[in-house]
Motif scaffolding. Structure first.
Motif, PDB file in Angstrom:
ATOM      1  N   ARG A  37     -62.059  80.347 -39.713  1.00 38.55           N
ATOM      2  CA  ARG A  37     -63.426  79.880 -39.909  1.00 38.55           C
ATOM      3  C   ARG A  37     -63.831  80.093 -41.357  1.00 38.55           C
ATOM      4  O   ARG A  37     -63.538  81.138 -41.941  1.00 38.55           O
ATOM      5  CB  ARG A  37     -64.393  80.632 -38.992  1.00 38.55           C
ATOM      6  CG  ARG A  37     -64.558  79.995 -37.635  1.00 38.55           C
ATOM      7  CD  ARG A  37     -65.730  80.601 -36.909  1.00 38.55           C
ATOM      8  NE  ARG A  37     -65.570  82.028 -36.665  1.00 38.55           N
ATOM      9  CZ  ARG A  37     -66.579  82.870 -36.514  1.00 38.55           C
ATOM     10  NH1 ARG A  37     -67.824  82.442 -36.634  1.00 38.55           N
ATOM     11  NH2 ARG A  37     -66.366  84.142 -36.265  1.00 38.55           N
ATOM     12  N   GLU A  39     -67.299  79.889 -43.492  1.00 37.47           N
ATOM     13  CA  GLU A  39     -68.747  79.680 -43.525  1.00 37.47           C
ATOM     14  C   GLU A  39     -69.166  79.319 -44.952  1.00 37.47           C
ATOM     15  O   GLU A  39     -68.896  80.064 -45.891  1.00 37.47           O
ATOM     16  CB  GLU A  39     -69.482  80.926 -43.051  1.00 37.47           C
ATOM     17  CG  GLU A  39     -70.970  80.683 -42.848  1.00 37.47           C
ATOM     18  CD  GLU A  39     -71.646  81.844 -42.135  1.00 37.47           C
ATOM     19  OE1 GLU A  39     -72.446  82.525 -42.797  1.00 37.47           O
ATOM     20  OE2 GLU A  39     -71.349  82.063 -40.939  1.00 37.47           O
ATOM     21  N   ARG A  45     -74.027  75.284 -50.350  1.00 40.36           N
ATOM     22  CA  ARG A  45     -75.009  74.492 -49.608  1.00 40.36           C
ATOM     23  C   ARG A  45     -76.016  73.855 -50.566  1.00 40.36           C
ATOM     24  O   ARG A  45     -76.542  72.767 -50.304  1.00 40.36           O
ATOM     25  CB  ARG A  45     -75.752  75.374 -48.593  1.00 40.36           C
ATOM     26  CG  ARG A  45     -74.913  75.946 -47.479  1.00 40.36           C
ATOM     27  CD  ARG A  45     -74.440  74.896 -46.500  1.00 40.36           C
ATOM     28  NE  ARG A  45     -75.502  74.263 -45.759  1.00 40.36           N
ATOM     29  CZ  ARG A  45     -76.064  74.754 -44.663  1.00 40.36           C
ATOM     30  NH1 ARG A  45     -75.681  75.940 -44.193  1.00 40.36           N
ATOM     31  NH2 ARG A  45     -76.999  74.074 -44.015  1.00 40.36           N
ATOM     32  N   ASN A  50     -75.858  69.542 -45.953  1.00 38.48           N
ATOM     33  CA  ASN A  50     -75.032  69.513 -44.741  1.00 38.48           C
ATOM     34  C   ASN A  50     -73.910  68.483 -44.837  1.00 38.48           C
ATOM     35  O   ASN A  50     -73.239  68.204 -43.845  1.00 38.48           O
ATOM     36  CB  ASN A  50     -75.896  69.198 -43.515  1.00 38.48           C
ATOM     37  CG  ASN A  50     -76.780  70.370 -43.122  1.00 38.48           C
ATOM     38  OD1 ASN A  50     -76.391  71.530 -43.265  1.00 38.48           O
ATOM     39  ND2 ASN A  50     -77.970  70.079 -42.632  1.00 38.48           N
ATOM     40  N   ASP A  51     -73.719  67.912 -46.033  1.00 43.10           N
ATOM     41  CA  ASP A  51     -72.761  66.821 -46.223  1.00 43.10           C
ATOM     42  C   ASP A  51     -71.379  67.384 -46.588  1.00 43.10           C
ATOM     43  O   ASP A  51     -71.082  67.613 -47.762  1.00 43.10           O
ATOM     44  CB  ASP A  51     -73.268  65.878 -47.312  1.00 43.10           C
ATOM     45  CG  ASP A  51     -72.409  64.632 -47.449  1.00 43.10           C
ATOM     46  OD1 ASP A  51     -71.504  64.452 -46.606  1.00 43.10           O
ATOM     47  OD2 ASP A  51     -72.628  63.852 -48.388  1.00 43.10           O
ATOM     48  N   ILE A  52     -70.544  67.578 -45.572  1.00 41.44           N
ATOM     49  CA  ILE A  52     -69.211  68.128 -45.825  1.00 41.44           C
ATOM     50  C   ILE A  52     -68.278  67.105 -46.466  1.00 41.44           C
ATOM     51  O   ILE A  52     -67.154  67.440 -46.844  1.00 41.44           O
ATOM     52  CB  ILE A  52     -68.575  68.678 -44.529  1.00 41.44           C
ATOM     53  CG1 ILE A  52     -68.396  67.564 -43.488  1.00 41.44           C
ATOM     54  CG2 ILE A  52     -69.417  69.816 -43.956  1.00 41.44           C
ATOM     55  CD1 ILE A  52     -67.651  68.011 -42.246  1.00 41.44           C
ATOM     56  N   LYS A  69     -65.710  70.269 -38.930  1.00 38.83           N
ATOM     57  CA  LYS A  69     -66.944  71.034 -38.790  1.00 38.83           C
ATOM     58  C   LYS A  69     -66.900  71.841 -37.497  1.00 38.83           C
ATOM     59  O   LYS A  69     -66.534  71.342 -36.446  1.00 38.83           O
ATOM     60  CB  LYS A  69     -68.157  70.093 -38.785  1.00 38.83           C
ATOM     61  CG  LYS A  69     -69.483  70.807 -38.918  1.00 38.83           C
ATOM     62  CD  LYS A  69     -70.621  69.793 -39.056  1.00 38.83           C
ATOM     63  CE  LYS A  69     -71.959  70.483 -39.193  1.00 38.83           C
ATOM     64  NZ  LYS A  69     -73.064  69.506 -39.335  1.00 38.83           N
ATOM     65  N   TYR A  70     -67.270  73.094 -37.609  1.00 38.94           N
ATOM     66  CA  TYR A  70     -67.258  74.017 -36.467  1.00 38.94           C
ATOM     67  C   TYR A  70     -68.591  73.888 -35.727  1.00 38.94           C
ATOM     68  O   TYR A  70     -69.647  74.236 -36.261  1.00 38.94           O
ATOM     69  CB  TYR A  70     -67.054  75.444 -36.979  1.00 38.94           C
ATOM     70  CG  TYR A  70     -66.982  76.522 -35.924  1.00 38.94           C
ATOM     71  CD1 TYR A  70     -65.799  76.760 -35.232  1.00 38.94           C
ATOM     72  CD2 TYR A  70     -68.079  77.323 -35.653  1.00 38.94           C
ATOM     73  CE1 TYR A  70     -65.719  77.775 -34.301  1.00 38.94           C
ATOM     74  CE2 TYR A  70     -68.005  78.344 -34.721  1.00 38.94           C
ATOM     75  CZ  TYR A  70     -66.820  78.563 -34.041  1.00 38.94           C
ATOM     76  OH  TYR A  70     -66.746  79.565 -33.114  1.00 38.94           O
ATOM     77  N   ILE A  71     -68.530  73.338 -34.519  1.00 34.69           N
ATOM     78  CA  ILE A  71     -69.736  73.125 -33.712  1.00 34.69           C
ATOM     79  C   ILE A  71     -69.882  74.288 -32.755  1.00 34.69           C
ATOM     80  O   ILE A  71     -69.071  74.470 -31.844  1.00 34.69           O
ATOM     81  CB  ILE A  71     -69.672  71.803 -32.931  1.00 34.69           C
ATOM     82  CG1 ILE A  71     -69.372  70.634 -33.883  1.00 34.69           C
ATOM     83  CG2 ILE A  71     -70.967  71.572 -32.170  1.00 34.69           C
ATOM     84  CD1 ILE A  71     -70.455  70.389 -34.901  1.00 34.69           C
ATOM     85  N   LEU A 311     -73.474  76.636 -41.841  1.00 35.46           N
ATOM     86  CA  LEU A 311     -72.559  75.496 -41.826  1.00 35.46           C
ATOM     87  C   LEU A 311     -71.145  76.060 -41.918  1.00 35.46           C
ATOM     88  O   LEU A 311     -70.800  76.708 -42.904  1.00 35.46           O
ATOM     89  CB  LEU A 311     -72.842  74.556 -42.995  1.00 35.46           C
ATOM     90  CG  LEU A 311     -71.871  73.377 -43.179  1.00 35.46           C
ATOM     91  CD1 LEU A 311     -71.901  72.455 -41.969  1.00 35.46           C
ATOM     92  CD2 LEU A 311     -72.204  72.599 -44.448  1.00 35.46           C
ATOM     93  N   THR A 312     -70.336  75.827 -40.890  1.00 34.25           N
ATOM     94  CA  THR A 312     -69.022  76.447 -40.797  1.00 34.25           C
ATOM     95  C   THR A 312     -67.942  75.390 -40.603  1.00 34.25           C
ATOM     96  O   THR A 312     -68.138  74.426 -39.853  1.00 34.25           O
ATOM     97  CB  THR A 312     -68.976  77.454 -39.622  1.00 34.25           C
ATOM     98  OG1 THR A 312     -70.066  78.366 -39.760  1.00 34.25           O
ATOM     99  CG2 THR A 312     -67.673  78.223 -39.608  1.00 34.25           C
ATOM    100  N   LEU A 313     -66.828  75.569 -41.278  1.00 36.20           N
ATOM    101  CA  LEU A 313     -65.667  74.693 -41.134  1.00 36.20           C
ATOM    102  C   LEU A 313     -64.539  75.450 -40.450  1.00 36.20           C
ATOM    103  O   LEU A 313     -64.481  76.683 -40.499  1.00 36.20           O
ATOM    104  CB  LEU A 313     -65.191  74.195 -42.501  1.00 36.20           C
ATOM    105  CG  LEU A 313     -66.222  73.542 -43.423  1.00 36.20           C
ATOM    106  CD1 LEU A 313     -65.571  73.127 -44.732  1.00 36.20           C
ATOM    107  CD2 LEU A 313     -66.879  72.361 -42.738  1.00 36.20           C
TER     108      LEU A 313
END
Length: 406
Positions: A37, A39, A45, A50-52, A69-71, A311-313
């Protein structure tokens, strides 16, 4: 003629390339091979919101590493079986199932766990408060598609009008067919998991009064995603005020005219028990809160706080390999097949550390190329303007000559 000149100038301007600024931060913590993960910290940011699409993960060779994107799950769903107080099967006639609504909650649906079957059945649903007098809720409904692909039963939802009857009776028609094996009847309850918000620091609040309205301007040193704003109000003790949130946006008012206007993005009600405004993930440097005071004294706003959702990937990294997250405003949305796979959000994944974000200065060769492109663009732009002026003068002179001849 105007249209021709306009198209010509647009073509010239399009030849001037604009390049995005690039930033990079190294990643640490991949002590094993697997999923991690990442963050996104607030400095990043501030660049992407929020635009990855503007982010990439590169290894030390400059190769892209896919990410998604980590939901996080807002609520976990738990099947809660209900008490079946009566189950009666009359062969070649009807199957009757009665469940009890112990707390007489308000319901609009139930879930049936039915052993796999290719049957198609009609059913009727009725409700009662004493299990003697039954009242219609839903007539001539159908149970179908009762085959589960990964288990020996299928969960089928049945819906009905809002009610709080103490008993619900499901009557499944079996005329000329064998009965279904209804294993359980229940409901899915939402077990809400709290979202951890991050505090945004460095904000400044200016308060003004105009036409019986309090106007609060919230300013940030850099653009940030804001999901919540909480006002700390000391007086009066009792109040109930309407509030609206506005942002400044450039709005096209006519074909060739753009103006900066206030655009309303939400309306709220402020009370002593509710001073938090839920915002639709604003990516702003400042915004405005208008509070209607009417004839009451203005609210005394002593302080405020801003928060944002993380916002996490999720990405797959190799042990010991060096990676960096790179941000560039010129990047386009990547198309990774990793996005086709559903990753379990409730699994605990190792967390990567993001080191200090630094701006990537272009190399000498790249800087020289960029400078040459800018010079070429300026030459083309000014050349185009000069040619346009000459064309306008030419057509104007021709027009006046034609007028004199006539």
């Amino acid at each position: 003629m105007k249209r021709l000149i306009s198209i010509f100038l647009c073509t010239i301007c399009a030849m001037v390339q604009i390049y995005g600024q690039q930033y990079s931060a190294s990643l640490e913590g991949n002590k094993q091979t697997g999923y991690f993960r990442l963050e996104i910290p607030q400095p990043i940011r501030s660049l992407i919101g929020n635009d990855i699409a503007k982010a990439r993960i590169w290894d030390r060779e400059g190769r892209e590493t896919p990410f998604v994107k980590y939901i996080t799950t807002i609520a976990d769903h738990k099947f809660v079986p209900l008490n079946i107080v009566r189950k009666e099967i009359i062969p070649d006639s009807v199957t009757t199932l009665v469940v009890k609504n112990e707390k007489q909650q308000t319901w609009t649906g139930l879930w049936l766990r039915v052993a796999n079957s290719n049957s198609r059945k009609q059913y009727t649903l009725t409700g009662s408060n004493d299990s003697l007098d039954w009242f219609s809720l839903s007539e001539d409904q159908v149970l179908e598609n009762l085959t589960g692909h990964h288990q020996t039963f299928k969960e089928q939802e049945i819906s009905f009008p809002l009610n709080n009857y103490k008993y619900l009776k499901i009557s499944i028609q079996d005329k000329g067919t064998n009965p279904l094996n209804v294993m359980a009847i229940g409901r899915y309850d939402n077990v809400v998991s709290s979202t951890v918000y991050h505090t945004i620091n460095g904000g400044k609040l200016d308060v003004g009064i105009k036409d019986k309205n309090s106007i609060l301007r919230v300013q940030l040193p850099h653009p940030q995603v804001v999901d919540k704003v909480t006002l700390h109000i000391s007086s009066p003790r009792l109040y109930k005020r309407n509030a609206s949130v506005f942002v400044k946006k450039r709005v096209q008012v006519r074909r060739n005219k753009v103006e900066e206007q206030f655009v309303e993005i939400g309306q709220y009600e402020l009370t002593p028990n509710n001073t938090t405004l839920e915002l639709p993930s604003l990516f702003v440097k400042d915004f405005y809160i208008h509070i209607e005071n009417m004839d009451s004294p203005p609210l005394q706003v002593d302080n405020f706080s801003l928060r944002q959702k993380p916002l996490t990937l999720v990405t797959h990294l190799s042990e010991g390999e060096q990676y960096a997250i790179v941000v560039d405003s010129s990047f386009k949305l990547p198309d990774y097949d990793l996005a086709l796979f559903k990753l379990q959000a409730n699994h605990e994944l190792p967390i990567l550390k993001v080191n200090k974000l630094t701006r990537v200065e272009p190399q000498l060769k790249d800087a020289q190329q960029d400078e040459q492109r800018v010079k070429l663009g300026n030459i083309l732009l000014w050349g185009g303007l000069i040619i346009a002026v000459i064309l306008v003068c030419y057509f104007a002179i021709s027009f006046f000559r034609d007028m004199e001849r006539k």
